[in-house]
Design an enzyme around this catalytic site. Structure first.
Site, PDB file in Angstrom:
ATOM      1  N   ASP A  45       0.822  -1.208   0.000  1.00  0.00           N
ATOM      2  CA  ASP A  45       0.000   0.000   0.000  1.00  0.00           C
ATOM      3  C   ASP A  45       0.859   1.263   0.000  1.00  0.00           C
ATOM      4  O   ASP A  45       0.470   2.295  -0.554  1.00  0.00           O
ATOM      5  CB  ASP A  45      -0.938  -0.003   1.209  1.00  0.00           C
ATOM      6  CG  ASP A  45      -2.130  -0.940   1.010  1.00  0.00           C
ATOM      7  OD1 ASP A  45      -2.358  -1.367  -0.138  1.00  0.00           O
ATOM      8  OD2 ASP A  45      -2.812  -1.250   2.001  1.00  0.00           O
ATOM      9  N   ARG A 152      -6.920  19.000  23.192  1.00  0.00           N
ATOM     10  CA  ARG A 152      -5.572  18.888  23.764  1.00  0.00           C
ATOM     11  C   ARG A 152      -5.202  17.423  23.752  1.00  0.00           C
ATOM     12  O   ARG A 152      -5.983  16.565  24.189  1.00  0.00           O
ATOM     13  CB  ARG A 152      -5.526  19.438  25.195  1.00  0.00           C
ATOM     14  CG  ARG A 152      -5.659  20.961  25.265  1.00  0.00           C
ATOM     15  CD  ARG A 152      -5.801  21.430  26.706  1.00  0.00           C
ATOM     16  NE  ARG A 152      -5.795  22.887  26.814  1.00  0.00           N
ATOM     17  CZ  ARG A 152      -6.860  23.657  26.599  1.00  0.00           C
ATOM     18  NH1 ARG A 152      -8.018  23.119  26.252  1.00  0.00           N
ATOM     19  NH2 ARG A 152      -6.756  24.971  26.720  1.00  0.00           N
ATOM     20  N   ASP A 154      -2.245  14.414  21.626  1.00  0.00           N
ATOM     21  CA  ASP A 154      -1.111  14.193  20.723  1.00  0.00           C
ATOM     22  C   ASP A 154      -1.383  14.694  19.320  1.00  0.00           C
ATOM     23  O   ASP A 154      -0.454  15.069  18.601  1.00  0.00           O
ATOM     24  CB  ASP A 154      -0.766  12.699  20.671  1.00  0.00           C
ATOM     25  CG  ASP A 154      -0.034  12.231  21.926  1.00  0.00           C
ATOM     26  OD1 ASP A 154       0.242  13.081  22.798  1.00  0.00           O
ATOM     27  OD2 ASP A 154       0.267  11.025  22.019  1.00  0.00           O
TER      28      ASP A 154
END
Length: 267
Positions: A45, A152, A154
């Site tokens: 892929d 808030r 990652d």
């Protein structure tokens, strides 16, 4: 029939690429790196993503075919030992009756990036992710020009239906059939406590909706479009919506989406 081949670069894929060229020449197919009708991806892929971005300026004019040399990929219809049959289908030779392939079109993700240094537009086949480089990111997410949440955590992943089986799935997102023109917003390790709240579940937006992601402070960010990284330290906002363009795949035999899902995750 004009064609081009991109391979993953490992020895097996290189050997298969050379085999494909030999078979194609014998059957009268024309190698054309500038304006192919069919682009053949040999690898996985990731190779298909590379092929897509290589020909991104010509997406409406061509179709893709995937040959996988490892584990079954969502964008690959053919196995390594099936190259002669594929070339026969493409050329209309051998035991295969001449016919045009079925063209299957998948939705794409369109991004408009507003930075202090300027504005740019991008298209992604699988997803776009926006993450913090130095830690927690603070992002305001608007849906259809109305504030939805303050995020808030990652980061945020915006995926297409075909990309919903990739990073989005690992984030707990739903797998969406590519016939549905939509985008999906999935959170990456959001902070939820009595002070900060997010929706905490993936959101699916239809084609006529859009979302805007605003950077709420000076922060170093990494925008990843499929496999391509773009460091950004001056982001103002990012608009995400379903693109008017679609990617085309040439299907010479049926391989339904849910069969791909089952082959990849259950068999």
């Amino acid at each position: 029939m004009r064609y081009y081949v991109l391979d993953r670069g490992d020895q097996l894929s290189i050997d298969l690429s050379e085999q494909f060229h030999k078979l194609a020449k014998e059957r009268g197919l024309q190698l054309d790196a500038e304006s192919p009708e069919i682009v053949v991806s040999i690898g996985g892929d990731g190779t298909m993503l590379h092929a897509f971005h290589t020909f991104i300026d010509r997406i409406p004019e061509l179709a893709f075919v995937g040959v996988h040399t490892g584990h079954l990929g969502f964008y690959a219809d053919w196995q390594a030992d099936e190259l002669p049959a594929l070339v026969d289908y493409m050329s209309g030779n051998g035991d295969h009756h001449p016919h045009k392939p079925k063209i299957v079109k998948y939705p794409l993700l369109e991004l408009e990036i507003h930075r202090k240094s300027g504005t740019s537009s991008h298209i992604a086949l699988n997803e776009a992710t926006l993450k913090g480089v130095d830690g927690t990111v603070v992002l305001q997410i608007d849906i259809n020009d109305e504030t939805f949440e303050m995020f808030r955590g990652d980061g945020i992943c915006i995926s297409t239906p075909s990309g919903s089986t990739a990073y989005n799935k690992s984030l707990g997102g739903a797998m969406i059939h590519p016939s549905i023109e939509a985008l999906q917003i999935s959170e990456i390790a959001s902070i939820n406590n009595r002070v900060f709240r997010t929706m905490g579940s993936p959101l699916v937006l239809p084609k006529h909706h859009h979302c805007d992601i605003f950077s709420c402070r000076e922060q170093k960010l990494m925008l990843t479009l499929d496999h391509i990284n773009h460091p950004i330290d001056d982001l103002i906002s990012m608009r995400c919506q379903v693109s008017e363009k679609k990617i085309s795949f040439a299907r010479y035999r049926p391989f339904p989406f849910w069969s791909r899902v089952r082959s990849a995750f259950l068999v």
